[in-house]
Design a protein around this motif. Structure first.
Motif, PDB file in Angstrom:
ATOM      1  N   PHE A  95      51.622  29.125  27.255  1.00 35.91           N
ATOM      2  CA  PHE A  95      50.847  30.508  27.956  1.00 35.91           C
ATOM      3  C   PHE A  95      50.270  29.765  29.414  1.00 35.91           C
ATOM      4  CE2 PHE A  95      50.289  31.987  23.823  1.00 35.91           C
ATOM      5  CZ  PHE A  95      51.052  33.241  23.949  1.00 35.91           C
ATOM      6  N   LYS A  96      50.150  28.315  29.496  1.00 39.37           N
ATOM      7  CA  LYS A  96      49.388  27.904  30.705  1.00 39.37           C
ATOM      8  C   LYS A  96      50.532  27.164  31.645  1.00 39.37           C
ATOM      9  CE  LYS A  96      45.107  25.089  31.308  1.00 39.37           C
ATOM     10  NZ  LYS A  96      44.104  24.439  30.669  1.00 39.37           N
ATOM     11  N   GLY A  97      51.367  26.622  31.120  1.00 45.19           N
ATOM     12  CA  GLY A  97      52.025  25.618  31.943  1.00 45.19           C
ATOM     13  C   GLY A  97      51.266  24.213  32.132  1.00 45.19           C
ATOM     14  N   PHE A  98      51.712  23.307  32.868  1.00 45.12           N
ATOM     15  CA  PHE A  98      51.010  22.099  33.186  1.00 45.12           C
ATOM     16  C   PHE A  98      51.470  21.407  34.346  1.00 45.12           C
ATOM     17  CE2 PHE A  98      54.693  21.259  30.135  1.00 45.12           C
ATOM     18  CZ  PHE A  98      55.157  20.283  30.832  1.00 45.12           C
ATOM     19  N   SER A  99      50.610  20.635  35.058  1.00 46.71           N
ATOM     20  CA  SER A  99      50.712  20.110  36.282  1.00 46.71           C
ATOM     21  C   SER A  99      51.754  18.768  36.107  1.00 46.71           C
ATOM     22  CB  SER A  99      49.634  19.869  37.125  1.00 46.71           C
ATOM     23  OG  SER A  99      48.818  18.812  36.217  1.00 46.71           O
ATOM     24  N   GLY A 100      52.500  18.639  37.255  1.00 47.42           N
ATOM     25  CA  GLY A 100      53.342  17.205  37.088  1.00 47.42           C
ATOM     26  C   GLY A 100      52.538  15.965  37.426  1.00 47.42           C
ATOM     27  N   ALA A 121      54.491  27.935  32.514  1.00 47.75           N
ATOM     28  CA  ALA A 121      54.505  28.486  31.207  1.00 47.75           C
ATOM     29  C   ALA A 121      55.799  29.285  30.664  1.00 47.75           C
ATOM     30  CB  ALA A 121      53.421  29.554  30.916  1.00 47.75           C
ATOM     31  N   LEU A 122      56.198  28.994  29.492  1.00 49.56           N
ATOM     32  CA  LEU A 122      57.297  29.560  28.770  1.00 49.56           C
ATOM     33  C   LEU A 122      57.271  31.403  28.755  1.00 49.56           C
ATOM     34  CD1 LEU A 122      58.377  27.478  25.786  1.00 49.56           C
ATOM     35  CD2 LEU A 122      59.447  27.460  28.134  1.00 49.56           C
ATOM     36  N   ILE A 123      55.947  31.535  28.482  1.00 46.50           N
ATOM     37  CA  ILE A 123      55.609  33.079  28.640  1.00 46.50           C
ATOM     38  C   ILE A 123      55.102  33.562  29.664  1.00 46.50           C
ATOM     39  CG2 ILE A 123      54.639  34.850  27.169  1.00 46.50           C
ATOM     40  CD1 ILE A 123      54.883  33.394  24.582  1.00 46.50           C
ATOM     41  N   ASN A 124      55.581  34.160  30.551  1.00 43.61           N
ATOM     42  CA  ASN A 124      54.868  34.447  31.884  1.00 43.61           C
ATOM     43  C   ASN A 124      54.596  36.009  31.989  1.00 43.61           C
ATOM     44  OD1 ASN A 124      57.728  35.133  32.530  1.00 43.61           O
ATOM     45  ND2 ASN A 124      58.032  33.665  33.866  1.00 43.61           N
ATOM     46  N   THR A 125      54.756  36.623  31.149  1.00 40.33           N
ATOM     47  CA  THR A 125      54.655  37.969  30.936  1.00 40.33           C
ATOM     48  C   THR A 125      53.080  38.029  30.897  1.00 40.33           C
ATOM     49  OG1 THR A 125      56.540  38.478  29.842  1.00 40.33           O
ATOM     50  CG2 THR A 125      54.926  40.271  29.929  1.00 40.33           C
ATOM     51  N   ILE A 140      59.548  37.796  21.933  1.00 37.48           N
ATOM     52  CA  ILE A 140      58.320  37.932  22.939  1.00 37.48           C
ATOM     53  C   ILE A 140      58.743  37.520  24.138  1.00 37.48           C
ATOM     54  CG2 ILE A 140      56.158  36.661  23.162  1.00 37.48           C
ATOM     55  CD1 ILE A 140      56.022  36.444  20.033  1.00 37.48           C
ATOM     56  N   ILE A 141      60.089  36.879  24.271  1.00 34.20           N
ATOM     57  CA  ILE A 141      60.430  36.504  25.722  1.00 34.20           C
ATOM     58  C   ILE A 141      62.067  36.696  25.457  1.00 34.20           C
ATOM     59  CG2 ILE A 141      58.767  34.835  26.481  1.00 34.20           C
ATOM     60  CD1 ILE A 141      60.780  32.881  25.633  1.00 34.20           C
ATOM     61  N   LYS A 142      62.656  36.963  26.601  1.00 35.50           N
ATOM     62  CA  LYS A 142      63.929  37.413  26.720  1.00 35.50           C
ATOM     63  C   LYS A 142      64.796  36.232  26.768  1.00 35.50           C
ATOM     64  CE  LYS A 142      63.368  41.704  29.023  1.00 35.50           C
ATOM     65  NZ  LYS A 142      63.405  42.697  30.349  1.00 35.50           N
ATOM     66  N   ALA A 143      66.057  36.211  26.093  1.00 37.37           N
ATOM     67  CA  ALA A 143      66.734  34.951  26.084  1.00 37.37           C
ATOM     68  C   ALA A 143      67.530  34.892  27.515  1.00 37.37           C
ATOM     69  CB  ALA A 143      68.087  35.320  25.051  1.00 37.37           C
ATOM     70  N   PHE A 144      67.785  33.723  27.846  1.00 38.34           N
ATOM     71  CA  PHE A 144      68.499  33.469  28.918  1.00 38.34           C
ATOM     72  C   PHE A 144      69.795  34.103  29.005  1.00 38.34           C
ATOM     73  CE2 PHE A 144      66.255  28.834  29.120  1.00 38.34           C
ATOM     74  CZ  PHE A 144      65.470  29.356  30.175  1.00 38.34           C
ATOM     75  N   GLY A 145      70.053  34.730  30.263  1.00 42.52           N
ATOM     76  CA  GLY A 145      71.156  35.627  30.419  1.00 42.52           C
ATOM     77  C   GLY A 145      71.179  37.178  29.893  1.00 42.52           C
ATOM     78  N   ALA A 146      69.925  37.337  29.214  1.00 39.01           N
ATOM     79  CA  ALA A 146      69.699  38.695  28.835  1.00 39.01           C
ATOM     80  C   ALA A 146      69.527  39.635  30.009  1.00 39.01           C
ATOM     81  CB  ALA A 146      68.624  38.871  27.648  1.00 39.01           C
ATOM     82  N   GLY A 147      70.066  40.661  30.113  1.00 38.78           N
ATOM     83  CA  GLY A 147      69.781  41.478  31.149  1.00 38.78           C
ATOM     84  C   GLY A 147      70.812  41.580  32.259  1.00 38.78           C
TER      85      GLY A 147
END
Length: 166
Positions: free
Chosen positions: A77-82, A91-95, A158-165
């Motif tokens: 949900f947050k992601g992180f800095s380099g 974040a993996l979930i960016n919705t 919760i998240i879409k698979a790569f290539g979905a859509g």
């Protein structure tokens, strides 16, 4: 006399367990309120992130246990800095609102001993604890298996698979 001592010791144990339970619930609320720090800790194996996570609690043991949970929560949900030669990650979930929309799922996922534990492990010998005000700040380096975590979120819808859509 023995019975009185036994009852007294039993009461003390019950009070201690209750206090720890309350502190654990408060630590879980801190996770949901993003009350932790997460930064890249270096390059990891393919399919993984190596992150440094700092958690806060009055009890060191609880803060240390939260590090794994906070690492997974941060990647989701947050992601992180380099830092240290690695790049920042979103974040993996960016919705927006995904955590609230799937509250039941995440309540179970992040429950004590929940599924989140499969995706994170503390790197041995990396735990640092320091006193900050009236709390302990515990910092751990955690290996998060992000590809497996992503697959889990895809399977849960919760998240879409790569290539979905496409």
């Amino acid at each position: 006399m023995k019975k009185t001592i036994f009852l007294l010791l039993s009461a003390i144990v019950c009070l201690n367990v209750n206090a720890t339970s309350v502190q654990q619930k408060n630590a879980n609320k801190d996770t949901q309120a993003y009350r932790y720090e997460i930064v890249c800790a270096g390059n990891a194996q393919p399919g993984c992130y190596l992150v440094k996570v700092s958690s806060y609690n009055k009890k060191q043991e609880i803060a240390e246990k939260q590090c794994r949970k906070n690492a997974v929560h941060g990647v989701l949900f947050k992601g992180f800095s380099g830092d240290r030669g690695c790049t920042a990650q979103r974040a993996l979930i960016n919705t927006p609102g995904a955590e609230d929309q799937n509250a039941k799922y995440f309540e179970t996922f992040f429950a004590e001993g929940g599924e989140f534990m499969k995706y994170a492990s503390i790197v041995p010998g990396t735990t640092i604890s320091e006193k900050v005000g009236n709390e302990r700040k515990v910092t751990c380096t955690v290996n998060v298996r992000k590809d497996e975590l992503r697959k889990c979120m895809e399977d849960a819808g919760i998240i879409k698979a790569f290539g979905a859509g496409f």
